[in-house]
Design a protein around this motif. Structure first.
Motif, short mmCIF file in Angstrom:
data_model
loop_
_atom_site.label_atom_id
_atom_site.label_comp_id
_atom_site.label_asym_id
_atom_site.label_seq_id
_atom_site.Cartn_x
_atom_site.Cartn_y
_atom_site.Cartn_z
N GLY A 1 0.81 -1.22 0.00
CA GLY A 1 0.00 0.00 0.00
C GLY A 1 0.83 1.26 0.00
N GLU A 2 2.01 1.21 0.62
CA GLU A 2 2.88 2.37 0.65
C GLU A 2 3.27 2.84 -0.75
OE1 GLU A 2 6.30 1.35 2.88
OE2 GLU A 2 5.25 1.18 4.81
N ARG A 3 3.46 1.89 -1.65
CA ARG A 3 3.89 2.24 -3.01
C ARG A 3 2.72 2.35 -3.98
NH1 ARG A 3 9.55 1.55 -3.36
NH2 ARG A 3 9.37 2.34 -5.50
N GLY A 4 1.50 2.29 -3.48
CA GLY A 4 0.35 2.52 -4.33
C GLY A 4 -0.06 1.35 -5.20
N GLY A 5 0.47 0.16 -4.97
CA GLY A 5 0.11 -1.00 -5.78
C GLY A 5 -1.21 -1.59 -5.34
N GLN A 6 -2.32 -0.95 -5.73
CA GLN A 6 -3.63 -1.32 -5.20
C GLN A 6 -4.08 -2.71 -5.66
OE1 GLN A 6 -5.26 0.71 -2.83
NE2 GLN A 6 -3.15 1.44 -2.98
N LEU B 1 -12.87 -6.84 -2.20
CA LEU B 1 -13.78 -6.86 -3.35
C LEU B 1 -14.21 -5.46 -3.75
CD1 LEU B 1 -15.95 -9.96 -2.38
CD2 LEU B 1 -14.33 -9.80 -4.30
N ARG B 2 -14.47 -4.61 -2.76
CA ARG B 2 -14.85 -3.24 -3.12
C ARG B 2 -13.73 -2.52 -3.87
NH1 ARG B 2 -17.29 -3.01 2.64
NH2 ARG B 2 -19.49 -3.44 2.22
N LEU B 3 -12.51 -2.70 -3.41
CA LEU B 3 -11.38 -2.07 -4.11
C LEU B 3 -11.18 -2.72 -5.48
CD1 LEU B 3 -9.03 -0.11 -4.19
CD2 LEU B 3 -7.66 -1.77 -2.89
N GLY B 4 -11.33 -4.03 -5.54
CA GLY B 4 -11.17 -4.72 -6.82
C GLY B 4 -12.21 -4.28 -7.83
N HIS B 5 -13.46 -4.10 -7.38
CA HIS B 5 -14.51 -3.63 -8.29
C HIS B 5 -14.20 -2.22 -8.77
CE1 HIS B 5 -18.33 -2.62 -10.04
NE2 HIS B 5 -18.43 -1.60 -9.20
N ARG B 6 -13.77 -1.36 -7.86
CA ARG B 6 -13.47 0.03 -8.23
C ARG B 6 -12.37 0.09 -9.29
NH1 ARG B 6 -12.93 1.81 -3.47
NH2 ARG B 6 -10.69 2.13 -3.30
N LEU B 7 -11.40 -0.81 -9.18
CA LEU B 7 -10.30 -0.85 -10.15
C LEU B 7 -10.64 -1.67 -11.38
CD1 LEU B 7 -7.30 -1.40 -7.68
CD2 LEU B 7 -7.92 0.73 -8.85
#
Length: 937
Positions: free
Chosen positions: A757-762, A793-799
């Protein structure tokens, strides 16, 4: 695509004469016998015409060429010269000749050109050409004329590769005065070679008589026979006699053939030279001979060039009159092409040799004067390579060096660093060393060739030699040093010179400014500052070069957009990646070589996006067509994506050996280039695949190497260490899960999620959260599992992620369905009486994608079983292919097969392609099954 004819208005202005077939105004009417043989043999792989000068080899092939065009053949022509004995020049000529037929044939080869002339680079170039030709529906005939000028064993090896790898629709005609060390034994055994020598090429008496009567009108049988015997049926000898008799008839109204030809014998090239001296040059005026002698210095000629060669010494009218007479009488001069108002010619090779011998007898002052006139004319008409060559022959190496400097930036802008490398190769070492700018261009070409050791040495010398007050040169060195860091994947070294990169001097040219912007974006991107990386591009001024937008080149807008795409890929925002990469790839492909690097970068990104969105077959098709070129010419980040995506795609299709082979190839590439971060990625992916196959010893060995890499990088390369450490931790989690050590996995996962998460790899965060949820489920912590899974899942859907979720675990979709549909108990905050429709829709998409991937794997496997069950195959394998396939059955990677057989990995790959075709398979796994079915050991 239809062949571009030499006289076509679309033909490139000033195209090299060596890639244009000569044209005779008068057709040689007596070639039907030999041309008939050639037409009948048009489907053979190789045609060899061998015989002394003047026996009609080239003329015969010209007639064959004209006969093939109506049959739908494309024709390429390469005439070699002494300077082509250099390997780089030979390969460059080969590529240029095929580009005359269709530039698309040479698109990938052009990317490889100029990046070194080691055996592997040359073999890759040949394979790129062969693959492009094989993808065409039309047959293509390539004539390589005057092969005797090439004596370099490495050039012969390149030609051997071309012959060995030639697809059925490529037919190569080799023309030489003598023998050449190229093996045709295998093709002879397959009846794929036609060989014609002097016995076949000389005219019969009937053909000689027919030719003479076509040239002279009525000729008695006795006179025709005498001329036939004097020339032994040599075409050039008959042409000389016909010219001589025409002149006599014009001057005295008749000609006594017997008296004219007494004591004349033309059985060899020396005799031809003597006859040119006696029967041609001795009958011309001194001014005419002088013009011809001066004309001989040039491989090709036009009227204005001829006028320039004599300068004020002859009236231009006399020059033009002689040229017109030579053309009208078809005397020892052949038309090459017409461009605008100029017609280009080439002298008969025998005649030119005679004239050059006369020139060598002149004073050195005169020889240099003629070459000086030639280089000035070629310079003024924008014909760089010939200008540089003549400047050197004129004894003016400094002028040649200045000319190269003058055109270098334009060549870079057009993406023609291959031509720049060719021009630099012509210059004496001392002239390059005397000029800082040329040394900087040499550094650029060393970087282009990926010769990093040479780059380091050149940078050190330039750093010491560039004066402190030469701000522009020192800044350019800074940018090149940073570009080397990009190729070496060394973000720390680049960051160390960040203040110098930012200190852009006034009046810096647009190409350097564009390169600076792209370097800064890459540097910020690698350090996780994605917004700053994108801001560099969005805030940049509109750059122009020579009035045109700076689109291609490493400093161009397309490369900048690709870096923006990379920044989104590192974040996991693949919808943005797909949009950018599709647009860039379409534009880069239209622009050709000037945007070649951008095309590579965009293809790598698009392949990753296609895989992420579950278009597995599409990703594989896109990247496998480009993988060899991408590996050779693109930056490490691009190569990393290509190999990992191809491995993942093959794994999803059930091709386990192919998936592992791509990871081993990435490992080999990383080890060869000294790229520790890429090596860590390869090892981590291999650990995961070995664990999934139950190969625990191999997985443990690779995991130990991965830990060592991470430990070694930590004190010196913190940026690369971040990736290697995260990969090592993820591999340890996979190891724990494979051994059902859920507590061990749970201990590592929270810190790993925070690290990513620190490097933004969502997308990595999504994967790890879903993995953490599965671990908690198996530990019996249902509330925690549901909460973690819902966040993932929420983050995965958003991406918009698909494969990032599916690749977590085979049961991940069922688990997600249970979570979303409240099949697992959750916390009071998470529990809801209704199912979240957004997440339910997302899970349905994941389920559909999983089913689609399973169907693809099933279809692939069923087709594989049908192919494996098909009869035949083994009997068609060559001895070498049988050895390769037997090692393949032992699950050896390409590198080990190459070492075992003493051949290059490129040759192994080519053999595998042929083996797949012969066995009717499409992957290593299918080939191994087929080999075992056939009992090949």
């Amino acid at each position: 695509m239809p062949q571009r004819r030499p006289d076509s208005p679309s033909a490139a202005t000033g195209a090299s004469p060596r890639v244009m077939a000569p044209r005779n105004k008068t057709r040689v009417v007596a070639r039907e016998r030999v041309v008939g043989q050639l037409i009948e043999a048009r489907r053979k792989r190789c045609i060899v015409l061998q015989g002394p000068a003047g026996c009609g080899k080239t003329t015969t092939l010209l007639a064959w060429r004209e006969a093939l065009l109506p049959l739908g053949f494309d024709l390429a022509w390469l005439t070699l010269a002494p300077e082509d004995d250099d390997l780089a020049s030979f390969v460059d000529g080969l590529v240029a000749s095929l580009a005359q037929v269709d530039p698309a044939i040479c698109r990938e080869a052009a990317l490889l050109g100029g990046r070194g002339v080691d055996d592997e680079a040359v073999e890759r170039t040949v394979i790129a050409l062969v693959r492009a030709i094989a993808s065409r529906s039309a047959d293509l005939a390539l004539v390589v004329d005057d092969l005797d000028h090439v004596t370099n064993p490495r050039s012969h090896r390149a030609l051997q590769w071309l012959i060995d790898y030639a697809p059925p629709n490529l037919h190569i005609a080799l023309v030489s005065r003598g023998s050449f060390p190229v093996s045709l034994g295998r093709l002879r055994d397959q009846d794929l070679v036609l060989e014609l020598n002097m016995r076949d090429l000389r005219f019969t008496f009937a053909e000689s008589a027919q030719y003479l009567r076509a040239q002279l009108g009525e000729v008695s049988e006795r006179d025709a026979r005498e001329m036939h015997e004097l020339t032994d049926g040599w075409v050039t000898g008959l042409q000389l006699f016909a010219m001589h008799l025409k002149r006599r008839r014009t001057s005295i109204g008749t000609a006594d053939v017997s008296a004219s030809l007494a004591s004349t014998h033309l059985h060899d090239a020396r005799a031809f030279g003597d006859y040119f001296e006696r029967a041609v040059l001795s009958r011309l005026s001194a001014s005419e001979v002088e013009l011809l002698v001066r004309m001989s210095v040039c491989a090709r000629l036009c009227s204005s060039l001829c006028v320039a060669l004599v300068g004020d010494e002859q009236p231009s009218g006399e020059v033009l009159a002689l040229l017109a007479r030579l053309e009208n009488d078809n005397l020892f001069i052949a038309q090459i092409e017409r461009v605008g108002n100029e017609t280009w010619y080439r002298l008969n090779p025998l005649f030119r040799e005679t004239l050059l011998e006369r020139l060598r007898e002149r004073s050195e002052f005169l020889q240099r004067k003629v070459h000086h006139a030639a280089w000035c004319w070629f310079r003024d008409h924008g014909l760089r390579e010939e200008a540089v060559r003549h400047a050197l022959l004129a004894g003016e190496p400094a002028a040649a060096a200045e000319l190269v400097l003058k055109v270098a930036r334009k060549l870079q802008f057009s993406g023609d660093l291959r031509r720049l490398a060719s021009l630099m190769h012509l210059l004496p070492h001392a002239e390059i060393e005397a000029r800082i700018d040329l040394r900087l261009w040499r550094l650029q070409l060393q970087l282009y060739a990926r010769d990093f050791e040479a780059c380091a040495a050149t940078i050190a010398r330039l750093d010491a030699d560039i004066p402190a007050d030469d701000v522009a040169a020192r800044y350019r060195l800074t940018l090149l040093r940073a570009a080397v860091d990009v190729q070496r994947d060394d973000a720390e070294s680049a960051m160390a010179i960040l203040p110098q990169i930012l200190a852009t001097p006034p009046d810096t040219n647009s190409i350097s400014i564009g390169a600076r912007n792209n370097l800064l974006s890459w540097l910020y991107m690698r350090h996780g500052d994605y917004e700053q990386a994108r801001a560099i591009q969005s805030d940049a001024d509109h750059l122009l070069f020579a009035g045109a937008p700076l689109i291609g080149t490493p400093g161009g807008m397309l490369n900048g957009r690709c870096i923006v795409g990379f920044s989104y890929a590192l974040e996991g925002r693949f919808q943005e990646v797909e949009r950018i990469s599709r647009d860039v790839l379409a534009e880069a492909d239209q622009r050709g070589s000037s945007a070649a690097e951008a095309a590579c970068l965009a293809a790598a990104q698009l392949g990753e996006a296609l895989y992420e969105f579950n278009d597995i077959a599409g990703a594989r098709r896109l990247l496998e067509d480009r993988v060899d070129v991408l590996e050779r010419v693109s930056i490490p980040d691009s190569v990393l994506r290509v190999f990992t995506v191809l491995s993942a795609a093959h794994w999803a299709e059930g091709h386990r050996l192919d998936a592992l082979a791509y990871l081993e190839r990435l490992e080999e590439y990383a080890s060869r280039q000294g790229l520790a971060r890429l090596l860590a990625h390869s090892l981590a992916a291999q650990v995961r695949q070995h664990l999934q196959c139950g190969q625990y010893d191999d997985a443990q060995s690779h995991l130990a190497r991965l830990d060592m890499i991470a430990a070694r990088l930590r004190p010196t390369q913190p940026n690369a260490w971040h990736d290697a450490h995260a990969l090592a931790e993820r591999s340890h989690v996979s190891w724990c899960l494979a051994h059902e050590d859920f507590e061990g996995a749970a201990m590592r996962l929270p810190a790993l999620i925070a690290l990513c998460g620190e490097r933004g790899g969502q997308h990595h965060v999504v994967q790890l959260r879903m993995q953490s949820a599965l671990v908690d489920q198996r530990r019996g912590r249902m509330d925690t599992a549901r909460g973690t899974a819902l966040m993932g899942l929420r983050l995965g859907h958003r991406l918009g992620l698909v494969r990032s979720v599916l690749d977590v675990d085979p049961g991940i979709v069922s688990f997600a369905e249970q979570v979303v549909r409240a099949g697992l108990p959750g916390t009071a905050d998470d529990r809801d009486d209704s199912v979240d429709p957004v997440l339910a829709f997302y899970v349905d998409r994941l389920r559909a994608a999983q089913a689609s991937a399973a169907a693809l794997a099933s279809t692939t496997n069923e087709a594989a079983l049908e192919r494996v069950a098909a009869p035949g195959g083994a009997d068609t394998l060559s001895e070498r292919e049988t050895k390769v396939v037997s090692l393949l059955a032992q699950a050896m990677p390409n590198k080990k097969i190459a070492r075992t057989l003493g051949i290059s990995p490129e040759t192994v790959k080519w053999h595998l392609k042929n083996i797949y075709g012969k066995l009717g398979v499409s992957s290593r796994d299918e080939a191994v099954a087929r080999v075992r079915d056939l009992g090949i050991e």
